[in-house]
Design a protein around this motif. Sequence first.
Motif, mmCIF file in Angstrom:
data_model
loop_
_atom_site.group_PDB
_atom_site.id
_atom_site.type_symbol
_atom_site.label_atom_id
_atom_site.label_comp_id
_atom_site.label_asym_id
_atom_site.label_seq_id
_atom_site.Cartn_x
_atom_site.Cartn_y
_atom_site.Cartn_z
ATOM 1 N N UNK A 106 23.937 43.685 53.105
ATOM 2 C CA UNK A 106 22.945 44.615 52.575
ATOM 3 C C UNK A 106 21.901 45.008 53.621
ATOM 4 N N UNK A 107 22.151 44.639 54.869
ATOM 5 C CA UNK A 107 21.215 44.967 55.936
ATOM 6 C C UNK A 107 21.244 46.449 56.273
ATOM 7 N N UNK A 108 20.316 46.912 57.099
ATOM 8 C CA UNK A 108 20.229 48.330 57.426
ATOM 9 C C UNK A 108 21.359 48.770 58.355
ATOM 10 N N UNK A 109 21.710 50.023 58.280
ATOM 11 C CA UNK A 109 22.671 50.584 59.225
ATOM 12 C C UNK A 109 22.021 50.630 60.602
ATOM 13 N N UNK A 110 22.782 50.287 61.621
ATOM 14 C CA UNK A 110 22.239 50.242 62.973
ATOM 15 C C UNK A 110 23.338 50.583 63.964
ATOM 16 N N UNK A 111 22.972 50.654 65.254
ATOM 17 C CA UNK A 111 23.934 50.936 66.319
ATOM 18 C C UNK A 111 24.139 49.678 67.152
ATOM 19 N N UNK A 112 25.363 49.503 67.629
ATOM 20 C CA UNK A 112 25.677 48.320 68.423
ATOM 21 C C UNK A 112 26.606 48.698 69.570
ATOM 22 N N UNK A 113 26.403 48.064 70.724
ATOM 23 C CA UNK A 113 27.308 48.237 71.861
ATOM 24 C C UNK A 113 27.501 46.885 72.527
ATOM 25 N N UNK A 114 28.682 46.670 73.079
ATOM 26 C CA UNK A 114 28.985 45.404 73.742
ATOM 27 C C UNK A 114 29.463 45.679 75.157
ATOM 28 N N UNK A 115 28.822 45.026 76.133
ATOM 29 C CA UNK A 115 29.224 45.106 77.535
ATOM 30 C C UNK A 115 29.612 43.704 77.949
ATOM 31 N N UNK A 116 30.930 43.520 78.227
ATOM 32 C CA UNK A 116 31.489 42.179 78.430
ATOM 33 C C UNK A 116 31.157 41.356 77.179
ATOM 34 N N UNK A 117 30.362 40.296 77.287
ATOM 35 C CA UNK A 117 30.039 39.528 76.076
ATOM 36 C C UNK A 117 28.567 39.666 75.705
ATOM 37 N N UNK A 118 27.905 40.695 76.238
ATOM 38 C CA UNK A 118 26.499 40.932 75.919
ATOM 39 C C UNK A 118 26.380 42.061 74.898
ATOM 40 N N UNK A 119 25.593 41.839 73.832
ATOM 41 C CA UNK A 119 25.461 42.811 72.747
ATOM 42 C C UNK A 119 24.038 43.379 72.739
ATOM 43 N N UNK A 120 23.952 44.708 72.706
ATOM 44 C CA UNK A 120 22.669 45.393 72.539
ATOM 45 C C UNK A 120 22.725 46.157 71.218
ATOM 46 N N UNK A 121 21.725 45.961 70.369
ATOM 47 C CA UNK A 121 21.704 46.626 69.068
ATOM 48 C C UNK A 121 20.403 47.400 68.895
ATOM 49 N N UNK A 122 20.506 48.542 68.238
ATOM 50 C CA UNK A 122 19.354 49.381 67.923
ATOM 51 C C UNK A 122 19.176 49.382 66.408
ATOM 52 N N UNK A 123 18.037 48.903 65.940
ATOM 53 C CA UNK A 123 17.753 48.803 64.507
ATOM 54 C C UNK A 123 16.607 49.743 64.135
#
Length: 258
Positions: free
Chosen positions: A177-194
């Motif tokens: 039930x969390x908010x829709x967000x953007x996610x990207x993964x570079x190798x095993x590092x995750x950056x998310x925009x909320x």
Amino acid sequence: MRVIIPEQLWIANAIQVRDLRTVLSSGTTAIIDLAIEEKPVIFPRDIVSLRFPLLDGGGNDLALLKMVIDTLANFIQAKRPTTVACSAAMSRSPGLVAAALAQVEGKSLEETTLRVAETGPCDLSPGLLSDLVKLVPHRPAGNVKPNLVILRSLDLDRLCRFYQMLGLVWVRERHGKGPEHFSTTVEDFVLELYPARSAEPIDATTNVGFRLDDVVATVEQLRLAGIRIVREPESMPWGLQAIVQDPDSRKVILTQPV
């Protein structure tokens, strides 16, 4: 000669490395000579002999230091019996051996330097140590590795477009039930925009950094898009670096490694 890795890696001073009988009887098949002030030693033709004339202090070419570290690391990984020599075997040899071990074993320079120091006298030049710190990635104690950063914004689409210009590819996600967000993964590092709630202040003091293949071209692309360039591309010891500002006023550090 001091044993660092039994039957594989030794440190020698200028007198010891000229005692060819002792050097060869150890099983050494490669010599790395670091002393700029000493005359080169002539070894038998079947011995790999490399000379990297280094100062015992600051002022060495960082690219040359990196070449020594990489070469010695390759010898260690290949398990080639190697002796590393300098004038007193107390600064350059221990320092470069520690840096190579840190690279091979994925450990901190501090940890490998202490290990080398346990084998005999060490008195690393502060200037040389400072240069080695620039070349050996800092590794936290234990097996700790950052893998997630979350940025929040009141204008998520605009922030997403900015980071797309750096080459990041975004995927829309929602967990439960969390908010829709953007996610990207570079190798095993995750950056998310909320998405940020209006009551949440956006922390513009947060800085993020990215390694790129072409900082100059990326900065020009961002400039054409109206992005603020905080600092133009500038040569640093670790590469070409620029600082730009994302739509939420965070500083984004762009680095093109040496």
